[in-house]
Design an enzyme around this catalytic site. Structure first.
Site, mmCIF file in Angstrom:
data_model
loop_
_atom_site.group_PDB
_atom_site.id
_atom_site.type_symbol
_atom_site.label_atom_id
_atom_site.label_comp_id
_atom_site.label_asym_id
_atom_site.label_seq_id
_atom_site.Cartn_x
_atom_site.Cartn_y
_atom_site.Cartn_z
ATOM 1 N N CYS A 110 0.433 -1.550 0.159
ATOM 2 C CA CYS A 110 0.205 0.071 -0.143
ATOM 3 C C CYS A 110 0.757 1.166 -0.089
ATOM 4 O O CYS A 110 1.630 1.484 0.625
ATOM 5 C CB CYS A 110 -0.532 -0.031 1.479
ATOM 6 N N CYS A 327 0.913 11.829 -38.241
ATOM 7 C CA CYS A 327 1.879 11.235 -39.172
ATOM 8 C C CYS A 327 3.053 12.319 -39.469
ATOM 9 O O CYS A 327 4.542 12.144 -38.955
ATOM 10 C CB CYS A 327 1.683 10.436 -40.728
#
Length: 383
Positions: A110, A327
């Site tokens: 934790c 692109c």
């Protein structure tokens, strides 16, 4: 976190449960203590949690364990525990065993405990992990799961230490230390607690790739290859569950998805996995455990002898230009875009076959197309 919550889970169809971490330490939690990471129209990609272990008195939780095992004897009851010393770990192990737990899970992971003697600070220390597993083994003969923290470079080190200390298996991963969002008006992290915030655990779908990586690395380690693994981290659907199984998890735990959607998701998981197995004539789920690991290889062994060019399905393409923009601005400038006709053309001299374009296409109109072999020799490849 209580009998009623657990009973509902078991009635809905879950095979078992992990009762929220018990300890002699009773935390005082902050309010509010949750935050969510969002993206575009998705309201819940990742989840930030500042909650500690169970806030209920220890005896109340032990009584809930007794009642659960008595009323659901065929279900698997796992008790998660966390101590601050070897004696506390040993005593907790004994108490939950007497209460009827089937398995003990040691919470070494934790990331938001207010004591540095607990949680992920312990899980990053293999010496303490081994010592505390040994203490738990003194207090109980039950199988022991060691819950690993992902806030570490190599999970194999504490995982191996836990097995050397007497653990029977590994559960992974717990939440990742995070800051999810900043309030831009107040200049405070979220959630805001009286004008402040803190680093705490991140879970949900966003951590699934990290969880899968750690599980795969443990499963192929020689010292851990036969150790049972309980997979945790971003599991929402039957496909998510199956991915963990294919990389070596023989058991699955789900929490954040239940907090978001409720216990009913197990019905879809059972149905989806059942249909998948039926279609492929697979009799036992255990036959799928770890079978994808042989196809995960080191980066230096990846075949780099060819380029697969993208192929645009003109019938599906909506001419939005997303592939061109991605692109040109973030890839290799391999597309040209005619603003009048909105036609997109691929320049193979510039294309490197990265397929960024196919991932950003909103209508999935870009597929794998022609293959160019760098050595000029045509052969069969798996795509």
């Amino acid at each position: 976190n209580c009998y009623e919550m657990c009973a509902k889970a078991l009635e809905t169809g879950w095979g078992g449960l992990v009762f929220k971490t018990l300890g002699f330490y009773i935390p005082t939690d902050c309010s509010p203590r949750f935050d969510a990471l969002k993206k575009e129209s998705t309201n819940f990609i990742g989840f930030k949690n500042m909650e500690q272990i169970s806030e209920h008195p220890l005896e109340e939780s032990l009584e809930a364990l007794r009642k659960l095992k008595n009323n659901y004897p065929t279900k698997v009851i796992v008790s998660s525990i966390m101590g601050q010393s070897e004696k506390e770990w040993e005593d907790l192990a004994r108490l939950v065993t007497e209460a009827g737990a089937d398995i003990i899970e040691c919470n070494f992971s934790c990331p938001q405990m207010t004591s540095h003697e607990m949680g992920s600070d312990v899980g990053q220390n293999p010496v303490l992990v081994k010592q505390y597993c040994q203490a738990v083994a003194k207090g109980s003969k039950l199988p022991i799961l060691a819950k690993m923290t992902p806030n570490i470079g190599d999970m194999n080190i504490p995982a191996i230490a836990s097995i050397e200390g007497g653990a029977s298996g590994i559960s992974a991963i717990n939440t990742i230390k995070s800051i999810t969002n900043i309030d831009l008006d107040k200049m405070i992290g979220l959630p805001i607690v009286n004008g402040k915030s803190s680093i705490s655990g991140y879970s949900g779908k966003a951590i699934k790739p990290i969880a899968l990586r750690f599980i795969q690395q443990m499963r192929v380690n020689d010292k851990l290859k036969d150790v049972p693994i309980s997979g945790i981290g971003g599991i929402e659907t039957w496909k998510d569950a199956l991915e963990f199984i294919l990389l070596g998890a023989s058991n699955i735990q789900v929490t954040t998805a239940v907090m978001q959607y409720g216990y009913r998701i197990v019905e879809d998981m059972i149905s989806g996995l059942s249909y998948f197995m039926e279609e492929r004539k697979i009799d036992k789920l255990e036959d799928l455990v770890g079978i994808a690991n042989s196809n995960i290889i080191p980066a230096e062994d990846i075949d780099r002898s060819f380029v697969i060019y993208p192929d645009i399905d003109k019938d599906r393409c909506i001419k939005c230009g997303r592939c061109y923009i991605s692109c040109f601005d973030g890839g290799h400038q391999a597309y040209t875009y005619n603003e009048e006709s909105r036609e997109i053309t691929l320049n193979k001299d510039k294309c490197v076959g990265c397929h960024l374009c196919s991932l950003v296409c909103p209508v999935q109109a870009i597929n794998k197309g022609e293959i160019m072999f760098r050595d000029g020799n045509t052969r069969n490849i798996v795509i």
